[in-house]
Structure formats: C-alpha cells, structure tokens
Design a protein around this motif. Structure first.
Motif, PDB file in Angstrom:
ATOM      1  N   GLN A   2      97.274 -12.913  44.169  1.00 35.87           N
ATOM      2  CA  GLN A   2      97.776 -13.518  43.056  1.00 35.87           C
ATOM      3  C   GLN A   2      96.846 -14.792  42.630  1.00 35.87           C
ATOM      4  N   ALA A   3      96.447 -15.577  43.719  1.00 33.63           N
ATOM      5  CA  ALA A   3      95.385 -16.827  43.298  1.00 33.63           C
ATOM      6  C   ALA A   3      94.210 -16.102  42.730  1.00 33.63           C
ATOM      7  N   ALA A   4      93.820 -15.263  43.190  1.00 31.67           N
ATOM      8  CA  ALA A   4      92.359 -14.486  42.625  1.00 31.67           C
ATOM      9  C   ALA A   4      92.926 -13.963  41.130  1.00 31.67           C
ATOM     10  N   THR A   5      94.150 -13.350  40.924  1.00 32.60           N
ATOM     11  CA  THR A   5      94.350 -12.975  39.556  1.00 32.60           C
ATOM     12  C   THR A   5      94.548 -13.979  38.586  1.00 32.60           C
ATOM     13  N   PHE A   6      95.169 -15.198  38.999  1.00 33.76           N
ATOM     14  CA  PHE A   6      95.289 -16.202  38.154  1.00 33.76           C
ATOM     15  C   PHE A   6      94.063 -16.720  37.893  1.00 33.76           C
ATOM     16  N   LEU A   7      93.079 -17.136  38.987  1.00 31.70           N
ATOM     17  CA  LEU A   7      91.712 -17.552  38.428  1.00 31.70           C
ATOM     18  C   LEU A   7      91.036 -16.545  37.478  1.00 31.70           C
ATOM     19  N   PHE A   8      91.077 -15.523  37.640  1.00 31.74           N
ATOM     20  CA  PHE A   8      90.392 -14.492  36.656  1.00 31.74           C
ATOM     21  C   PHE A   8      90.843 -15.119  35.477  1.00 31.74           C
TER      22      PHE A   8
END
Length: 180
Positions: free
Chosen positions: A116-122
């Motif tokens: 989820q953190a990577a999705t938000f970062l993207f």
C-alpha cells in the motif's frame, strides 16, 4: 551453484539481517518508525485514500483504490501460497508489537502495508513528479520508513517488505496503464 542453493543463501541472509533489526531496541527508532508503520495498517488506510481524493480528485482516487484492492488481493494470494510465519516478537517490544499485530493472524510474505505504501508513492510521484524535490524525497523516505518499521516492529522480514513493495508498484502501474 544451483538455484535452490542460491535461494537458501538469500533466505539465510534475509533472516540474519532481519534478526539484527528485530533484536535492536532504540527509543529514537521506535519514535521515528511508529507513525510510518501505522499509516497503512487496515485501521488507518482511509487517511491516504482521503488525501489522494482531496488533492487530486475522484477520478484519480478511483485508480488508487483499485490499485490498493489489486495489491491486497495479490498479497493475500502470495501469503496463502508461501505460508511464511511471522517473526517472533521480542519481549521488550511486546506491547508495541501487539498494537500492530493484534488481529494479524495471517502469514508474513509479502507485506500488505509495504504494498500500500508503494502504491501511494507511485500515485503521489505521478501527480507530484515535477514538484518540489524536498516533498518528493520526504515521500520516498516515508515509504522506506514504512518498510523499515514493519521489520523493526517484528511484523515482517526484509524480503517480505521488498516483495510487498514490488507488488504495490506493479499493481499501481498496471491499473494506471489499463485505465488511461
């Protein structure tokens, strides 16, 4: 060297390096990593969704939510496939770890929070990519703190966080590509 031997070596180093972090107790690290490790937990996932909706509108947030659902489905599938047990919490962190793992009865590999953190970062970098470099670095550091926090609070190993990050970025990229 066979592929199985390489995998065994990687697993050994993953557990070894994670054990160093699991065995470390620092008030500064606890304070620094507590909030980032908490942001993407199931209890607080609405906050990043509301942030994306408020900043970039509903159409953009719908892609973000679809990416989150896709990454969570993938992490659930891989958790059931690999069935890697979670690390044992260290005694001095028992109270803090219980806060993160009170309802987590599933397996360790991969980390849904890191996905989820990577999705938000993207999505944040896609919308804010030409913006202030300081804000971009803060977003990247926040994602790295989420990953380190999940290891520090004995919820995951390093490879769990890396695979979760890869799943999050991949699902965000695919959803963004397909819905353009």
């Amino acid at each position: 060297m066979s592929l199985q031997r390489v995998f065994e070596k990687l697993l050994y180093w993953d557990v070894y390096l994670s054990a160093i972090i699991h065995g470390h107790e620092s008030l500064m690290l606890t304070v620094m990593l507590f909030l980032p490790a908490l942001i993407y937990s199931p209890n607080t996932i609405a906050a990043p969704i509301l942030f994306i909706t408020y900043q970039y509108g509903y159409a953009y947030s719908i892609k973000y939510v679809i990416s989150i659902v896709m990454s969570l489905l993938l992490t659930t599938f891989f958790k059931k496939h690999f069935q890697r047990p979670r690390p044992k919490p260290r005694p001095q962190l028992q109270l803090k770890t219980m806060y993160f793992r009170n309802k987590e009865t599933n397996y360790s590999l991969p980390s849904g929070d890191c996905a989820q953190a990577a999705t938000f970062l993207f999505y944040f970098l896609q919308a804010y990519g030409n913006g202030d470099i300081v804000v971009i670095l803060i977003a990247i550091l926040m994602t790295l703190n989420v990953m380190l926090g999940r290891v520090y609070f004995c919820c995951h190993y390093f490879s769990d966080c890396h695979l979760g990050f890869g799943i999050g970025i991949t699902s965000a990229f695919l959803v963004n590509f397909l819905l353009q």
